[in-house]
Design a protein around this motif. Structure first.
Motif, mmCIF file in Angstrom:
data_model
loop_
_atom_site.group_PDB
_atom_site.id
_atom_site.type_symbol
_atom_site.label_atom_id
_atom_site.label_comp_id
_atom_site.label_asym_id
_atom_site.label_seq_id
_atom_site.Cartn_x
_atom_site.Cartn_y
_atom_site.Cartn_z
ATOM 1 N N LYS A 164 42.252 18.013 104.846
ATOM 2 C CA LYS A 164 43.663 17.716 104.615
ATOM 3 C C LYS A 164 44.395 17.284 105.883
ATOM 4 C CE LYS A 164 44.179 20.788 100.636
ATOM 5 N NZ LYS A 164 44.482 19.720 99.677
ATOM 6 N N GLY A 165 43.972 17.745 107.042
ATOM 7 C CA GLY A 165 44.631 17.423 108.305
ATOM 8 C C GLY A 165 44.242 18.416 109.382
ATOM 9 N N VAL A 166 45.173 18.678 110.274
ATOM 10 C CA VAL A 166 44.907 19.598 111.377
ATOM 11 C C VAL A 166 46.104 20.515 111.571
ATOM 12 C CG1 VAL A 166 45.786 17.972 113.105
ATOM 13 C CG2 VAL A 166 44.212 19.773 113.804
ATOM 14 N N MET A 167 45.836 21.758 111.898
ATOM 15 C CA MET A 167 46.875 22.765 112.111
ATOM 16 C C MET A 167 47.114 22.954 113.605
ATOM 17 S SD MET A 167 48.730 25.039 110.237
ATOM 18 C CE MET A 167 47.771 25.674 108.855
ATOM 19 N N LEU A 168 48.390 22.884 114.028
ATOM 20 C CA LEU A 168 48.777 23.099 115.424
ATOM 21 C C LEU A 168 49.631 24.354 115.522
ATOM 22 C CD1 LEU A 168 49.810 19.482 116.535
ATOM 23 C CD2 LEU A 168 47.589 20.581 116.792
ATOM 24 N N GLU A 169 49.394 25.142 116.573
ATOM 25 C CA GLU A 169 50.202 26.323 116.857
ATOM 26 C C GLU A 169 50.766 26.209 118.272
ATOM 27 O OE1 GLU A 169 48.549 30.122 116.218
ATOM 28 O OE2 GLU A 169 47.630 29.613 114.286
ATOM 29 N N GLU A 215 49.123 16.075 108.512
ATOM 30 C CA GLU A 215 48.193 15.412 107.617
ATOM 31 C C GLU A 215 47.550 14.224 108.311
ATOM 32 O OE1 GLU A 215 50.359 14.428 104.141
ATOM 33 O OE2 GLU A 215 50.604 16.516 103.492
ATOM 34 N N ALA A 216 46.429 13.778 107.732
ATOM 35 C CA ALA A 216 45.651 12.710 108.373
ATOM 36 C C ALA A 216 46.454 11.426 108.538
ATOM 37 C CB ALA A 216 44.384 12.434 107.558
ATOM 38 N N SER A 247 38.750 10.833 111.555
ATOM 39 C CA SER A 247 37.750 9.885 111.075
ATOM 40 C C SER A 247 36.593 10.578 110.382
ATOM 41 C CB SER A 247 37.225 9.045 112.239
ATOM 42 O OG SER A 247 36.589 9.871 113.203
ATOM 43 N N TRP A 248 36.333 11.831 110.772
ATOM 44 C CA TRP A 248 35.230 12.558 110.152
ATOM 45 C C TRP A 248 35.435 12.726 108.659
ATOM 46 C CZ3 TRP A 248 35.870 16.985 107.332
ATOM 47 C CH2 TRP A 248 37.117 17.589 107.419
ATOM 48 N N LYS A 249 36.674 12.757 108.206
ATOM 49 C CA LYS A 249 36.951 12.912 106.782
ATOM 50 C C LYS A 249 36.412 11.716 106.007
ATOM 51 C CE LYS A 249 40.767 13.220 103.491
ATOM 52 N NZ LYS A 249 42.237 13.303 103.342
ATOM 53 N N ILE A 250 36.684 10.511 106.514
ATOM 54 C CA ILE A 250 36.201 9.312 105.839
ATOM 55 C C ILE A 250 34.679 9.262 105.881
ATOM 56 C CG2 ILE A 250 36.279 6.798 105.852
ATOM 57 C CD1 ILE A 250 39.039 6.977 107.107
#
Length: 399
Positions: A164-169, A215-216, A247-250
């Motif tokens: 779905k994307g990446v989480m940032l804290e 999100e991506a 890109s790994w998602k695709i």
């Protein structure tokens, strides 16, 4: 001329008398102890861990060495600093201010004093009363102190990217009072944070944390921004996300799709090939024998394994792909949930496991069907020999 001169002299005497009276009245006022106390009207900002100076003075200016000077917070009987009879009485001050205060008396002759507080803590914030007391008469001035702390230690943590994307804290500690925090894009526009958290340590300093899920197809450059609401000091840090993170998602989708289509194509090709072999083998059996076999279910059994090979893998492929899409598209955990990242990682892992199991299942099914086919060929040859009483090996008999 004589009358004019006498008039001027009379006016001068009246003016002189008036000035003398004013001086006498002022002396009487001073001797009776009438005065006011003035000081800063604005809050004094004190940096955490530093020193702060609070000043107040008499109006009109006058000698203050003989007076009692008391600085206190909430209770008159609990002074922060006490000066009486020309001495600093540290033994009567509050315990937490012992050896932390100094009274600067360089301008005592003008009635001005400065209280210096050393090693400022969060608890030092608030109102301070400055009291001048002369005999039974006293006046006070209240000064407000605001303690501030600004931190430059800001860190951004990035979780493992998922489908779905990446989480940032973003984390930062050592703030006081509680600062304003927000996410911004490269244009300075505010991005709605997924969630925000804060806590206070034993020194009452604020530790701030906020989460942003990207999100991506969303932002690539984000800024973690903090502002001290008292001093308006700003601190920020930015992070630039490379497109390679997404890109790994695709690639993953392409790999899974390729495996699925290759497996389906392989199954269909293998099934067609084996069916042709069977039809060629069955062409050597006379119709009467096939009819007798059909009455016993032999001909039906010959075609049944290839129907399984053709249908079961295809149904399995579409079923597993459908399950994976359902798991990924159906939102079961809120983005603000602390387990959101773990949930998405679990989905990615289970998808890869399902894909791997799917491949093993198809290969195993084909291998078993191939073994069954060889056994069936041998049985067919034996049956043909018994029926026709002819020699010649059958294909696969040696196996």
């Amino acid at each position: 001329m004589g009358s004019i001169g006498s008039g001027v002299m009379g006016a001068t005497e009246v003016l002189t008398s008036y000035c003398v009276v004013l001086c006498l009245l002022q002396m009487v006022a001073l001797s009776s102890g009438h005065f006011t106390v003035i000081g800063s009207q604005r809050p004094i900002l004190a940096t955490l861990g530093g020193n702060v100076e609070l000043n107040c003075q008499l109006s009109p200016p006058q000698q203050a060495q003989h007076m009692e000077i008391r600085w206190f917070r909430n209770r008159y009987t609990q002074p922060v600093h006490l000066y009486r009879n020309g001495k600093n009485l540290h033994g009567e001050t509050m315990s937490k201010y012992v050896e932390r205060t100094e009274l600067l008396t360089d301008a005592f002759n003008e009635g001005k004093v400065i209280l210096r507080i050393l090693n400022v803590t969060v608890d030092d914030g608030g109102a301070y009363h400055c009291v001048f007391k002369d005999g039974e008469f006293y006046e006070e001035h209240i000064t407000e102190v605001k303690v501030t702390a600004t931190s430059s230690d800001i860190q951004i943590l990035m979780h493992t990217p998922n489908i779905k994307g990446v989480m940032l804290e973003c984390h930062s500690g050592g703030w006081f009072p509680q600062p304003h925090m927000e996410w911004r894009n490269s244009k300075g526009e505010v991005i709605q944070a997924t969630s925000k958290f804060h806590s206070q340590d034993k020194n009452k300093l604020f530790n701030m944390s906020m989460v942003l899920f990207i999100e991506a197809s969303s932002h690539r450059n984000v800024i973690c921004y903090f502002q001290n609401l008292v001093t308006h000091q700003e601190q920020s840090i930015n992070i630039v996300l490379s497109g390679e993170l997404f890109s790994w998602k695709i690639v993953w989708i392409m790999i899974l799709s390729t495996i699925s289509f290759v497996m389906i194509d392989f199954c269909m090709t293998y099934c067609v090939q084996q069916q042709l072999i069977h039809e060629e083998s069955l062409s050597t059996v006379d119709n009467d024998q096939c009819e007798s076999d059909q009455s016993e279910g032999t001909c039906y059994k010959r075609n049944y394994p290839w129907i399984i090979i053709a249908v079961v893998p295809i149904i399995s492929v579409f079923a597993i792909i459908g399950v994976m899409l359902f798991l990924h598209l159906e939102q079961r955990v809120s983005i603000s949930d602390s387990l959101f990242s773990l949930y998405n990682s679990w989905l990615t892992d289970i998808s890869m496991i399902l894909g791997f199991l799917l491949s093993i299942f198809i290969v195993t099914t084909i291998a078993k069907s191939s073994l069954f086919n060889k056994k069936w060929c041998i049985g067919l040859c034996i049956h043909m020999k018994e029926a026709e009483a002819t020699g010649g090996p059958c294909e696969g008999e040696e196996l």
